[in-house]
Write a protein that holds these residues in place. Structure first.
Motif: not given
Ligand SMILES: Cc1cc2nc3c(=O)[nH]c(=O)nc-3n(C[C@H](O)[C@H](O)[C@H](O)COP(=O)(O)OP(=O)(O)OC[C@H]3O[C@@H](n4cnc5c(N)ncnc54)[C@H](O)[C@@H]3O)c2cc1C
Length: 379
Positions: A44-50, A343-353
């Protein structure tokens, strides 16, 4: 011995989002991770994801993207910091590209206007590109640069003293999970394992379904800085062949154009971070930029390594072979999350839930394409 209802072991984007969901709904939860926000370990490191709304990997992910988008906007508004920078996403490939067709189909399935664009038109709209006339192209709106560094900092700050900044070893028991750090012992009613590339080492039976790969990332000094500036240049994913996919970002952080290969690098262990990304590993990217995005091409000025954790194709239901694993672990009070696959980063709030609900609501199940039962080893 300190007790809690739910322990979250591993606080990358997924564990942090799960801990946030738990704490926001008043659950007595603790998070464990020796690595601080901003450290260059984990996925998860680094400044950005798509952030993409329409996902060529699986059309079912559109709903997940929309749910996650709402979560990112809530977080952004609560903290007054930019998390999503809206940016179009250009996806291009040779005639008949499956990636482009799948992305287009995912948009059309939602009743969205057809995002297809003639290559010549795409080159006019984004002058840094020189896509061949016969290439298939889509430009989807609803995309964004996801500021992951900002997210990690906000989520860690929100969790405050609920974080134990130490490595945790766990032992499942019939009534919960014993957890041990170097200094303390804990007991949790349930535990979420969000260990990223370390997950397979903790649960070898699950490790047999996971493939951890080394992914090189580079920053390129652009030949035409004005053509790759934020607002003039899209996020892009270009596919020259099945094993030749390159993605990149506008120069939004005055560090050059961040670009990387999306095809899987060599299989490695979770602690194999060296050496730094080599010119050879980034050669595919340099070639793709020179051929297709000449405005972005130039010398490599910075580099990074990150790990993908890819799940293998399911043998009990059709999938694309990389759907995440988000489920309860059999005969235990553990919940597991392998939400990476590049490509999981974008979904984090939904996956966390989902992870939080799996740990607290016995009636809840994640979608069938995330469950372990899609593999015969867990049927
Ligand atoms: C190069 C690259 C590019 C990507 N690009 C995109 C993209 O454009 N869009 C997108 O949506 N996704 C992207 N992804 C995927 C996305 O970044 C991952 O899905 C996500 O970061 C995975 O997060 P995680 O929390 O599952 O794992 P991690 O971030 O790896 O977190 C796991 C954590 O577990 C901790 N841990 C391990 N062992 C222990 C222990 N014993 N005790 C306590 N803690 C422990 C580690 O310290 C680590 O912090 C990309 C990934 C990479 C590598």
């Amino acid at each position: 011995m300190r007790k809690c209802d739910v322990a979250v072991i591993g606080l990358g984007l997924m564990g942090s989002a799960a801990l946030d969901a738990l704490l926001s709904s008043g659950v007595d939860a603790l998070g464990f991770d020796p690595v601080g926000a901003g450290a260059n370990r984990g996925s998860s490191h680094g400044s950005c994801r798509i952030f993409r709304r329409f996902n060529f990997e699986n059309p079912n992910y559109t709903a997940l993207s929309d749910e996650a988008h709402a979560g990112w906007i809530r977080l952004q508004e609560a903290h007054g910091q930019t998390i999503l920078t809206p940016t179009p996403v250009l996806e291009a490939g040779r005639p008949g590209s499956k990636m482009v067709a799948a992305s287009r189909a995912a948009a059309i399935a939602m009743g969205h206007p057809d995002p297809a664009l003639a290559a010549a038109e795409a080159n006019r709209r984004f002058p840094a590109f020189d896509l061949p006339d016969d290439w298939d192209v889509v430009v989807q709106d609803g995309g964004a640069i996801l500021r992951t560094e900002v997210v990690m900092e906000i989520m860690r700050a929100r969790a405050g003293n609920r974080i134990i900044a130490q490595s945790a070893q766990f032992e499942p028991r019939h009534d919960g999970v014993s957890i041990r750090t170097a200094n303390d012992a804990f007991f949790a009613e349930r535990a979420i394992l969000a260990l990223g590339p370390w997950l397979g080492r903790a649960l070898p039976k699950l490790g047999a379904l996971l493939k951890v790969t080394r992914q090189a990332v580079g920053w390129f000094r652009p030949a035409r800085p004005e053509a790759v500036a934020l607002g003039r240049f899209p996020i892009f994913i270009v596919e020259r062949g099945a094993n030749d996919v390159v993605y990149g970002f506008p120069n939004f952080e005055a560090r050059g154009v961040k670009a990387a290969p999306h095809n899987h690098g060599p299989v490695v262990g979770p602690d194999d971070w060296d050496p730094p990304a080599t010119d050879g590993e980034l050669g595919l990217v340099s070639d793709a930029l020179a051929a297709l995005v000449p405005g972005a091409t130039g010398p490599i000025i910075d580099r990074d390594i990150c790990l993908y954790t890819n799940s293998l194709a399911a043998d009990r239901r059709p999938d694309q072979g990389e759907e995440f694993i988000i489920d309860r672990w059999p005969d235990s009070r553990l919940v597991v999350c392998s939400a990476c696959s590049g490509h999981g980063a974008k979904f984090a709030p939904a996956i966390g839930r989902r992870l939080a609900r799996l740990a607290t609501d016995p009636t809840f199940e994640a979608e069938p394409f995330f469950r372990l039962s899609r593999y015969s080893a867990f049927a």
